[in-house]
Design an enzyme around this catalytic site. Structure first.
Site, PDB file in Angstrom:
ATOM      1  N   SER A   1       1.034  -1.186  -0.146  1.00 51.62           N
ATOM      2  CA  SER A   1       0.148   0.097   0.064  1.00 51.62           C
ATOM      3  C   SER A   1       0.823   1.231  -0.051  1.00 51.62           C
ATOM      4  O   SER A   1       2.167   1.167   0.373  1.00 51.62           O
ATOM      5  CB  SER A   1      -0.810  -0.175   1.333  1.00 51.62           C
TER       6      SER A   1
ATOM      7  N   TYR B   1      -1.173  -0.555  10.540  1.00 50.34           N
ATOM      8  CA  TYR B   1      -1.596  -0.923   9.243  1.00 50.34           C
ATOM      9  C   TYR B   1      -0.428  -0.270   8.277  1.00 50.34           C
ATOM     10  O   TYR B   1       0.052  -1.269   7.612  1.00 50.34           O
ATOM     11  CB  TYR B   1      -3.030  -0.187   8.919  1.00 50.34           C
TER      12      TYR B   1
END
Ligand code: NAP
Length: 271
Positions: free
Chosen positions: A143, A156
């Site tokens: 990501s 995250y």
């Protein structure tokens, strides 16, 4: 329907929806047979049926919770034994958008379990088999938060920084052995990923930052075809990544020294 020769089997985790389901479709159209992995059997079988009907490729669905040790071992076993597997797409994962003080550590641990532990175990199962055959590819879905840990929940971001670092180390260790490695760093993409506390769906994000899942996967595969190790579909000026990566490599060459840097050679303060 196609009867063309198979390019081998692609095993895709998290293929019941979103990015993984589109990878399933696009890889089948490229001539791969598929093994699709996720927890939701109904959704997984629906994807498998549709892709198989539309492409004529062999598509198998394997229900597995990658946070369950026995289920994970089952998938590792397949990666180790099935010699037709030519591509692993480590895509299953989920995120968090709330800051630490509003987050449930149990959920964070679950996220680390799938984004980090499962991805690592599957990579460790696939890589030796690929090396033995002298061919194979691993695509890891990271990501943009891998390089922007302040954007969403920090844990995250840290899981995706792990995915990026692991991918770069695998490139270093395995590329000479005939193995292709790629990390894909999507930005905001229109999937169910965003149905999480603090956001409540991708429709609540500014439209100008949200990419369609079809565009994301098309760009990721274009990056793969171009031989990229790191593909960042939303980054408009690719030179920015090239410069950032070049600076990191220079810095990493300066990190071994038996002496502390002069700036740390100060006399101890009186207490
Ligand atoms: P998604 O539609 O929610 O897909 C997530 C997939 O992971 C689903 O197929 C889900 O299937 C599977 N999964 C979740 N937990 C699992 C578990 N314990 N065991 C097995 N499978 C599990 O979201 P997505 O956007 O496509 O996410 C795919 C990847 O892209 C993730 O790694 C995510 O971090 C990354 N990503 C997404 C975005 C974005 O904006 N969408 C941005 C950057 C990175 P089941 O529920 O059926 O198990």
């Amino acid at each position: 329907m196609t009867n063309s020769q198979s390019r081998g089997t692609a095993l895709i985790t998290g293929a019941s929806s979103g990015i993984g389901a589109v990878y399933a479709d696009r890889l089948a159209r490229r001539g791969y047979d598929l093994i699709l992995v996720a927890r939701n059997t109904d959704k997984l079988q629906a994807v498998a049926r549709r892709v198989s009907n539309e492409t004529g490729r062999a598509v198998n669905a394997m229900t597995a919770d990658l946070n369950n040790a026995a289920d994970l071992r089952r998938i590792e076993d397949v990666l180790g034994r099935n010699a037709t597997i030519a591509l692993l797409v480590n895509n299953a994962g989920f995120g968090a958008a709330t800051p630490l003080l509003q987050s449930d550590v149990g959920k964070i641990e679950e996220m680390i379990g799938i984004n980090v532990t499962a991805l690592t175990r599957l990579t460790y199962a696939a890589a030796p088999a690929f090396v033995e055959r002298g061919t194979g590819a691993i695509i890891n879905i990271a990501s943009i938060v891998a390089i922007g840990p302040e954007i969403l929940n920090g844990a995250y971001g840290a899981t995706k920084a792990y995915v990026l670092a692991l991918t770069q180390s695998l490139q270093h260790e395995l590329s000479e052995k005939g193995i292709r490695i790629q990390a894909v760093l999507p930005g905001a993409t229109a999937t169910a990923f965003w149905d999480i506390p603090g956001v409540g769906g991708h429709h609540n994000l500014p439209g100008e930052i949200v990419m369609s899942v079809e565009d994301l996967v098309a760009a990721a595969l274009a990056g793969f075809d171009a031989g990229e190790v790191v593909t960042i579909p939303p980054l408009q000026d690719g030179q920015e990544w090239t410069s950032y990566e070049a600076a990191r490599r220079v810095l990493s060459g300066h990190l071994g020294n038996s002496h502390p840097a002069p700036r740390y050679l100060t006399s101890p303060k009186a207490v």
